[in-house]
Design a protein around this motif. Structure first.
Motif, short mmCIF file in Angstrom:
data_model
loop_
_atom_site.label_atom_id
_atom_site.label_comp_id
_atom_site.label_asym_id
_atom_site.label_seq_id
_atom_site.Cartn_x
_atom_site.Cartn_y
_atom_site.Cartn_z
N TYR A 69 0.86 -1.18 0.00
CA TYR A 69 0.00 0.00 0.00
C TYR A 69 0.90 1.23 0.00
N ALA A 70 0.78 2.05 -1.02
CA ALA A 70 1.51 3.31 -1.12
C ALA A 70 0.57 4.43 -0.70
N GLY A 89 -5.80 0.34 -7.08
CA GLY A 89 -6.82 1.23 -6.55
C GLY A 89 -6.70 1.49 -5.06
N ASN A 90 -7.65 2.26 -4.56
CA ASN A 90 -7.62 2.73 -3.18
C ASN A 90 -8.19 1.67 -2.22
N PHE A 91 -7.39 0.67 -1.97
CA PHE A 91 -7.72 -0.40 -1.03
C PHE A 91 -6.59 -0.48 -0.02
N GLU A 92 -6.80 -1.18 1.08
CA GLU A 92 -5.79 -1.27 2.15
C GLU A 92 -5.54 -2.72 2.52
N ALA A 93 -4.45 -2.94 3.26
CA ALA A 93 -4.08 -4.23 3.84
C ALA A 93 -4.01 -5.36 2.80
N PRO A 94 -3.29 -5.16 1.69
CA PRO A 94 -3.25 -6.19 0.64
C PRO A 94 -2.45 -7.43 1.05
#
Length: 169
Positions: A69-70, A89-94
């Motif tokens: 996550y950048a 895209g704008n997602f978190e905790a990949p």
């Protein structure tokens, strides 16, 4: 799928993959991505000064790609040298679900607390997001294993759930 590492008197979780007899690990240290592949250790900053910090790093099971996550950019897929392969895209905790998918969370907040959060499955090739839970369920922090066909996540109130998936193309 990983181990805990102590560096500079700090405990960090490291998730790695084994390639060519060496384990590949990726951790976040002081907001930067650090990759160790058994031959060298290097710091990656794929966006240079455009991104101040990175969070959540995960090595693909084949040991060839990083999901992270950048801040300000969202989930990004990199090769082991820091080349950007995909922006998801704008997602978190990949976290990786096999070598082609990434499980992540899509959370919203009001500046003080989370107002919604859902678990999604991102296809790194098509960049499509597939909802696995609804936003009002407050699914967060996925952990995934494509080999087992499962994604585990928690909710804001501390409950833990497990999804069983079968992906067909």
């Amino acid at each position: 799928g990983g181990m805990e590492v102590v560096a500079d008197n700090k405990l960090m979780k490291s998730v790695g993959s084994k390639i060519e007899g060496c384990y590949v690990y990726s951790v976040i240290k002081e907001g930067k991505i650090v990759v160790c592949d058994g031959k060298s250790t290097r710091v990656l900053r794929p966006y240079g000064d455009q991104v101040e910090s990175y969070l959540w790093t995960s090595i693909s099971p084949d040991g060839n790609k990083i999901a992270t996550y950048a801040i300000g950019k969202g989930v990004v897929i990199l090769d082991l040298n820091g080349k950007i392969l995909a922006e998801l895209g704008n997602f978190e905790a990949p976290v990786w679900y096999g070598n082609d998918f990434v499980a992540a969370m899509k959370a919203t907040d009001d500046g003080h607390q989370y107002t919604s959060s859902k678990i999604v499955l991102l296809d790194r090739h098509t960049r499509q997001a597939h909802d696995l839970t609804s936003p009002d369920e407050m699914g967060m922090n996925p952990s995934a294993s494509a080999e087992a066909g499962k994604i585990v996540y928690n909710t804001l109130d501390g409950k833990i759930f497990m999804l069983e998936l079968s992906i067909t193309r």
